[in-house]
Write a protein that holds these residues in place. Sequence first.
Motif, PDB file in Angstrom:
ATOM      1  N   THR A  92     -27.025 -12.219  16.930  1.00  0.00           N
ATOM      2  CA  THR A  92     -27.489 -10.784  17.370  1.00  0.00           C
ATOM      3  C   THR A  92     -29.164 -11.103  17.634  1.00  0.00           C
ATOM      4  N   GLN A  93     -29.763  -9.982  18.151  1.00  0.00           N
ATOM      5  CA  GLN A  93     -31.159  -9.929  18.591  1.00  0.00           C
ATOM      6  C   GLN A  93     -31.704  -9.016  18.005  1.00  0.00           C
ATOM      7  N   LEU A  94     -32.551  -9.553  17.123  1.00  0.00           N
ATOM      8  CA  LEU A  94     -33.397  -8.766  16.156  1.00  0.00           C
ATOM      9  C   LEU A  94     -34.616  -8.007  16.760  1.00  0.00           C
ATOM     10  N   SER A  95     -34.679  -6.561  17.017  1.00  0.00           N
ATOM     11  CA  SER A  95     -35.522  -6.023  18.007  1.00  0.00           C
ATOM     12  C   SER A  95     -36.926  -5.982  17.412  1.00  0.00           C
ATOM     13  N   LYS A  96     -37.087  -5.746  16.070  1.00  0.00           N
ATOM     14  CA  LYS A  96     -38.701  -5.704  15.816  1.00  0.00           C
ATOM     15  C   LYS A  96     -39.163  -7.091  15.864  1.00  0.00           C
ATOM     16  N   TYR A  97     -38.479  -8.052  15.862  1.00  0.00           N
ATOM     17  CA  TYR A  97     -39.144  -9.468  15.631  1.00  0.00           C
ATOM     18  C   TYR A  97     -38.991 -10.389  16.789  1.00  0.00           C
ATOM     19  N   ASN A  98     -38.224 -10.017  17.736  1.00  0.00           N
ATOM     20  CA  ASN A  98     -37.673 -10.804  18.781  1.00  0.00           C
ATOM     21  C   ASN A  98     -37.223 -12.120  18.478  1.00  0.00           C
ATOM     22  N   VAL A  99     -36.391 -11.912  17.489  1.00  0.00           N
ATOM     23  CA  VAL A  99     -35.778 -13.336  16.795  1.00  0.00           C
ATOM     24  C   VAL A  99     -34.287 -13.336  17.084  1.00  0.00           C
ATOM     25  N   LYS A 100     -33.634 -14.551  17.674  1.00  0.00           N
ATOM     26  CA  LYS A 100     -32.292 -14.493  17.784  1.00  0.00           C
ATOM     27  C   LYS A 100     -31.647 -14.918  16.413  1.00  0.00           C
ATOM     28  N   ALA A 101     -30.871 -14.435  15.799  1.00  0.00           N
ATOM     29  CA  ALA A 101     -29.976 -14.991  14.559  1.00  0.00           C
ATOM     30  C   ALA A 101     -28.793 -15.290  14.931  1.00  0.00           C
ATOM     31  N   GLU A 102     -28.194 -16.440  14.550  1.00  0.00           N
ATOM     32  CA  GLU A 102     -27.051 -16.922  14.687  1.00  0.00           C
ATOM     33  C   GLU A 102     -26.408 -17.409  13.614  1.00  0.00           C
ATOM     34  N   MET A 103     -25.062 -17.392  13.306  1.00  0.00           N
ATOM     35  CA  MET A 103     -24.539 -17.599  12.020  1.00  0.00           C
ATOM     36  C   MET A 103     -23.250 -18.342  12.147  1.00  0.00           C
ATOM     37  N   THR A 104     -22.809 -19.475  11.373  1.00  0.00           N
ATOM     38  CA  THR A 104     -21.556 -20.136  11.615  1.00  0.00           C
ATOM     39  C   THR A 104     -21.148 -20.404   9.822  1.00  0.00           C
ATOM     40  N   ALA A 105     -20.119 -21.018   9.772  1.00  0.00           N
ATOM     41  CA  ALA A 105     -19.799 -21.327   8.450  1.00  0.00           C
ATOM     42  C   ALA A 105     -18.708 -22.481   8.192  1.00  0.00           C
ATOM     43  N   THR A 106     -18.636 -23.068   6.898  1.00  0.00           N
ATOM     44  CA  THR A 106     -17.831 -23.987   6.617  1.00  0.00           C
ATOM     45  C   THR A 106     -17.160 -23.380   5.384  1.00  0.00           C
ATOM     46  N   SER A 107     -16.237 -23.942   4.858  1.00  0.00           N
ATOM     47  CA  SER A 107     -15.318 -23.256   3.714  1.00  0.00           C
ATOM     48  C   SER A 107     -16.367 -22.575   2.610  1.00  0.00           C
ATOM     49  N   ARG A 108     -17.540 -23.331   2.235  1.00  0.00           N
ATOM     50  CA  ARG A 108     -18.105 -23.126   1.058  1.00  0.00           C
ATOM     51  C   ARG A 108     -19.697 -23.034   1.497  1.00  0.00           C
ATOM     52  N   THR A 109     -20.106 -23.056   2.590  1.00  0.00           N
ATOM     53  CA  THR A 109     -21.541 -23.099   3.059  1.00  0.00           C
ATOM     54  C   THR A 109     -21.781 -22.171   4.388  1.00  0.00           C
ATOM     55  N   GLY A 110     -22.813 -21.361   4.160  1.00  0.00           N
ATOM     56  CA  GLY A 110     -23.020 -20.508   5.277  1.00  0.00           C
ATOM     57  C   GLY A 110     -23.937 -21.096   6.116  1.00  0.00           C
ATOM     58  N   VAL A 111     -24.197 -21.163   7.397  1.00  0.00           N
ATOM     59  CA  VAL A 111     -25.258 -21.693   8.283  1.00  0.00           C
ATOM     60  C   VAL A 111     -25.620 -20.769   9.085  1.00  0.00           C
ATOM     61  N   SER A 112     -27.125 -20.477   9.024  1.00  0.00           N
ATOM     62  CA  SER A 112     -27.785 -19.628   9.958  1.00  0.00           C
ATOM     63  C   SER A 112     -28.739 -20.557  11.021  1.00  0.00           C
ATOM     64  N   ARG A 113     -28.969 -19.899  12.011  1.00  0.00           N
ATOM     65  CA  ARG A 113     -30.074 -20.754  12.968  1.00  0.00           C
ATOM     66  C   ARG A 113     -30.843 -19.569  13.471  1.00  0.00           C
ATOM     67  N   TYR A 114     -32.243 -19.630  13.236  1.00  0.00           N
ATOM     68  CA  TYR A 114     -33.133 -18.452  13.655  1.00  0.00           C
ATOM     69  C   TYR A 114     -33.883 -19.210  14.966  1.00  0.00           C
ATOM     70  N   SER A 115     -34.215 -18.467  15.835  1.00  0.00           N
ATOM     71  CA  SER A 115     -34.909 -18.907  16.964  1.00  0.00           C
ATOM     72  C   SER A 115     -36.254 -17.931  17.004  1.00  0.00           C
ATOM     73  N   PHE A 116     -37.271 -18.530  16.496  1.00  0.00           N
ATOM     74  CA  PHE A 116     -38.844 -17.725  16.255  1.00  0.00           C
ATOM     75  C   PHE A 116     -39.467 -18.092  17.745  1.00  0.00           C
ATOM     76  N   PRO A 117     -40.235 -16.797  17.829  1.00  0.00           N
ATOM     77  CA  PRO A 117     -41.265 -17.027  18.831  1.00  0.00           C
ATOM     78  C   PRO A 117     -42.447 -17.674  18.187  1.00  0.00           C
ATOM     79  N   VAL A 118     -43.506 -17.807  19.092  1.00  0.00           N
ATOM     80  CA  VAL A 118     -44.808 -18.260  18.589  1.00  0.00           C
ATOM     81  C   VAL A 118     -45.570 -17.469  17.656  1.00  0.00           C
ATOM     82  N   GLY A 119     -46.006 -17.988  16.539  1.00  0.00           N
ATOM     83  CA  GLY A 119     -46.762 -17.157  15.568  1.00  0.00           C
ATOM     84  C   GLY A 119     -46.178 -17.365  14.261  1.00  0.00           C
ATOM     85  N   LYS A 120     -46.568 -16.430  13.351  1.00  0.00           N
ATOM     86  CA  LYS A 120     -46.235 -16.624  11.830  1.00  0.00           C
ATOM     87  C   LYS A 120     -44.785 -15.881  11.762  1.00  0.00           C
ATOM     88  N   SER A 121     -44.111 -16.690  10.970  1.00  0.00           N
ATOM     89  CA  SER A 121     -42.791 -16.352  10.705  1.00  0.00           C
ATOM     90  C   SER A 121     -42.457 -16.636   9.265  1.00  0.00           C
TER      91      SER A 121
END
Length: 743
Positions: free
Chosen positions: A134-163
């Motif tokens: 999903t795209q987080l409107s306030k932050y212009n960050v794309k948040a992606e999720m996947t998982a293995t059986s016992r581990t959650g994996v996220s990938r956040y795409s940040f813009p330039v600046g403080k995050s």
Amino acid sequence: MKNIRLLTILLVFCGTIKVVAQQPVDYVNPFIGTSNYGATYPGAVSPRGMVSVSPFNVSGSQNTLEKDSQWLSNPYVHENTFLTGFSHVNLSGVGCPELGVILTMPTTGDLETDHLKYGTTYTDELAKPGYYSTQLSKYNVKAEMTATSRTGVSRYSFPVGKSNILINLGVGLTNEEGAVIKIVSPTEIEGMRNVGSFCYYKPEESYPVYFVAKFSKPADDFGVWKKTREYDGLEAQWMGYNGKTRLYKNYRKEVIGDSIGSYFTYNFDKPTQVEVKIGVSYVSIENARENLEKETQNLNFDAIYKNTSAHWNDLLSKIEVEGGTKDDKTIFYTALYHTLIHPNILNDFNGDYPTMGKRETVNAGKNTRFTVFALWDTYRNLHQLMTLVYPKQQSDMVKSMLHIYDESGWLPKWELNATETTTMVGDPAGIILTDTYLRGIRDFDIEKAYEAMRKSATQLDDNPLRPGIKDYIGKGYLTTKTTNSGSVSTTQEYNITDFAIAQLAKVLGKKEDYKLFSERSVSYRKLFDKQFNLLRPKNDDGSWYTPFNPNTGANFETNLGFIEGNSWQYTFMVTHDTKALMKLMGGKKKYVDKLDEVFDNKQFDMANEPDIAYPYLYNYASGFEWKTQERVTQLINEYFTNKPAGLPGNDDTGTMSAWLIYSMMGIYPVSPADPFYTITTPRFDKVTIHLDPKYYKNDTLVIEKNGTGRLESYTIDGKTTNSFFISHEALTNAKKIQFNLKE
């Protein structure tokens, strides 16, 4: 010549195009069930995964359905618009709030630790098996999720600046409290969150879930926060932080509290992606770390998602369907997807898991210890589906039930993460044990299983599985004095389990037990009132409960006779004794008329389990089988759609989905602990079930539809029968069954 050259070019071009057919995984729509109280979530999960990463949008008054303002059992609701993070342990299709904890949240700009302030709206949601974004409107960050059986994996795409990347341990689906967090390094965090209190029944049995989080990039700044409760009195005046949030910058020791969390801050000079992997364990932080390391093995987000998607497709492909519409395939494969979420894995990668009650660490060895046994729901159809399509999984589920018996002294009723919630009524585990054994899965200790079943059916004192057992054995039923809710329906549940014990006793050569439990299994007959031609509660002195309104109890209205239902919705729930009920009602015609009344007077409830087999009961009345076909078709069309509200209600850990799967294939296990199916018109032209050769004689079972109109017979190996029933053995030994329809 010009035309020939053009044709040649086209042929060469077409030859280079790979035609990729849609796979089962491509049809799944995880948003189905996220509205209309279906209680599913669209987040990323691996088949039977301990971990799932779900968007958490049920906190904050901005939301239509908010967790603290009403009874809400799911971390995500499709109508809601305000998101406060992504939870890493969740339940799908349950009726009580629990878990929904270990929330991560990417933000930008100055640090904010109040979830109601850093929460945001969101757009561009996408969900597939093992993936959510999903795209987080306030932050212009794309948040992606996947998982293995016992581990959650996220990938956040940040813009330039403080995050910032936050881990909030103060928010969850329930108000359970208690957590620990520690920053190990600029790339690693570990901790614990206390959970428990499913339905708030047993708050004293809360338990820890441990986690380790690893980040793909080291933080430029980090710390921990703790929200202090507000105190009154003179001493509170000295507390400059009274009721405020305290920040522990660059702190690397454990912080203990309720509203606590951590932050990693970055200063990016270009758009940057950060991956976060969170391993979970119900045993220890060390095991959580091992789960993360062993399952992800330095793989990146894309590689992990590719593996998880392939795993999903492999399991979903055990059933292949042909014909029907695209929406038919979508609701079918989404239902199959939902049945493969729970029960889920409890043991760690190394086999460790906590025992029931004492939560001592033991090892599962080569087996899988499963958890989330909502057996009042799933004994009716889900475990029969697992036996047919995923028998090794079902075998491990049965063995898990027996491990629970070894550890606690009792079979499970509604087990969750090695705690017995004692939610709902009845003694359902024995039904599943018998059904599994009679359908041919026999690689478990059947004598121990029988011992466990018999114990719960005969122990008169301190029996957690059968409250009211003294009245049940002495009178044959529970009374309005025995319990203040569900005297009739609980009697029926005990009857079904006693029927299961009787069937197993017969196979095991226990003749006296077969006679004893066969007699006990039909004691509901004493509660049949000919005045109403329905079941009715009785008082302690044997008189009828008065005044009696058979409609009372619908829509979860509390009543003396029935749990989550009324007399209409329970009277026919005796499929092990249907012919006798038919006789009590005055014969076939009156039986059918009474069944029609249930539907015509809108007493049938597709959203709950007691009457879930009703549409198939017409098959017991010769000449009226067409009504089953009509009812089933109508119910599928009305209640199951390719929409967020596409389930009739709570999925009940896959039970509603299992009903749909069976109904679309044209077979249904109408009588639990009785290894046969009744039939209806299949939705698809052809269904191919890939059988497990370790458990079945054939590699495949093909169900084909021949003709149009009403189903009149079926053909196996060239032999046609007009029966509307078929044994599990006959079905699985047949390479093909043809359903013959005629206008």
